[in-house]
Design an enzyme around this catalytic site. Structure first.
Site, PDB file in Angstrom:
ATOM      1  N   SER A  40       0.831  -1.210   0.000  1.00 31.99           N
ATOM      2  CA  SER A  40       0.000   0.000   0.000  1.00 31.99           C
ATOM      3  C   SER A  40       0.864   1.258   0.000  1.00 31.99           C
ATOM      4  CB  SER A  40      -0.894   0.022   1.246  1.00 31.99           C
ATOM      5  OG  SER A  40      -1.534   1.271   1.370  1.00 31.99           O
ATOM      6  N   HIS A  41       0.237   2.397  -0.324  1.00 34.59           N
ATOM      7  CA  HIS A  41       0.909   3.686  -0.197  1.00 34.59           C
ATOM      8  C   HIS A  41       1.137   4.050   1.263  1.00 34.59           C
ATOM      9  CE1 HIS A  41       0.151   4.366  -4.385  1.00 34.59           C
ATOM     10  NE2 HIS A  41       0.714   5.547  -4.326  1.00 34.59           N
ATOM     11  N   SER A  42       0.317   3.434   2.104  1.00 40.92           N
ATOM     12  CA  SER A  42       0.344   3.814   3.516  1.00 40.92           C
ATOM     13  C   SER A  42       0.710   2.611   4.366  1.00 40.92           C
ATOM     14  CB  SER A  42      -1.041   4.341   3.910  1.00 40.92           C
ATOM     15  OG  SER A  42      -1.338   4.045   5.246  1.00 40.92           O
TER      16      SER A  42
END
Lengths: 130, 209
Positions: A8-10
């Site tokens: 994920s981006h996060s």
């Protein structure tokens, strides 16, 4: 067992989804999570993805779930760098991140094959809410 | 030759770093607002990397730039520009650039970006600045232009391509989530691509004699 890698981006989304999927899993399914940039900001870190792919056991197959744009792009780039033999064990799923992770964890724990799991999580049915 | 290429890349990095705010502002309108920050971070690392190392060939130099961008940018522009530089590293000569070698370099950048991003021209992406620039070089080759004319036309077409993204509706990347609301904004990726092409042309000019 088919193992799962979440990208994920996060880091919170990656770790949170891992936690959610692990709550449902049976048996020895390995779930790894990679999120954010090296500095811990929103984004993707291809080096971290590469290490995670290298470290996780891929003998029965590895399903990767990625969220958006650069996560997908970075995963594809890392996959292109692998030897064909290793590459053949891995599939980036066309599946929603959270639902895909939970269902893949459940099915892998039941001993389903990579093809069976992919067919479930890539089905439009799993995103239906009504 | 690697010294000359290093100087061009160093200047290119400076221009991207100087445009950090501009690129981020463009990206805030239609994306996630990090293009300038990501690109400036990546090219700051590129500067350190190339100035701290000696390279035997342009191929090694460009490969080093590619891997640095891939590792440090953090957004989609990392894999995209990284793969572009990686593809360029496979074709870049150590001899002085000609129209032919520039076409090959430009085409490799397009191929690398398309390999990762799967976009075509007209989708409001970096390719909208780069493809017209490469097409201009190909046209110059057919017309028999000299290198100086070819470079000027290449720069003009890249700028026109960048500006042509303003009325486009994005169909790739984060901006595509905005649908029609992406219309009326210049694409940040096309802008960073134009800035790179402009810098390369201007720097090559300096060395033309």
């Amino acid at each position: 067992m088919v193992n799962i890698l979440l990208v994920s981006h996060s880091v919170e989304i990656a770790e949170g989804t891992k936690e959610l999927a692990e709550q449902m899993k049976q048996g020895e399914v390995e779930i790894a999570a990679v999120g954010g940039t090296e500095a811990g900001e929103l984004g993707t870190n291809p080096d971290a993805i590469k290490s995670a792919v290298n470290e996780i056991d891929k003998s029965d197959g590895l399903i990767i779930l990625a969220d958006l744009g650069s996560a997908v792009m970075s995963v594809n780039m890392v996959l292109d760098w692998l030897d064909d033999e290793v590459r053949a064990k891995i599939q980036l799923a066309d599946a929603p991140f959270v639902e895909g992770a939970v269902i893949a964890a459940v099915e892998s724990g039941m001993g389903n094959s990579m093809e069976e799991i992919l067919s479930s999580i890539e089905s439009a049915e799993i995103i239906k809410k009504n | 030759m690697t010294e000359k290429s290093k100087e061009i890349l160093d200047k290119l990095a400076d221009v991207i770093i100087e445009n950090k705010k501009h690129l981020t502002k463009l990206d805030s309108a239609i994306g996630d607002g990090d293009h300038g920050i990501n690109m400036a971070r990546g090219f700051k690392e590129v500067k350190e990397k190339i100035n701290g190392n000696n390279y035997e060939t342009n191929q090694e130099l460009l490969k080093s730039v590619a891997m640095t961008l891939i590792s440090t940018v953090g957004g989609a522009s990392g894999p995209l520009y990284g793969t572009a530089f990686l593809y360029i590293s496979k074709v870049i000569p150590d001899a002085d650039f000609t129209i032919d070698s520039l076409i090959e370099i430009g085409q490799s950048a397009v191929d690398g970006i398309q390999k990762r991003g799967k976009a075509e021209q007209g989708e409001k992406t970096m390719l909208d600045a780069i493809i017209p620039a490469v097409d201009a070089l190909k046209e110059s080759k057919e017309n028999g232009d000299d290198l100086e004319e070819a470079l000027q036309k290449c720069k003009v077409k890249a700028e026109e391509g960048m500006k042509a993204t303003i009325p486009m509706q994005a169909t790739k990347g984060r901006a595509s989530y905005l649908g029609e609301r992406s219309i009326g904004h210049q694409d940040p990726g096309a802008t960073s691509s134009y800035l790179m092409i402009k810098t390369i042309v201007d720097e090559l000019y300096k060395y033309k004699d």
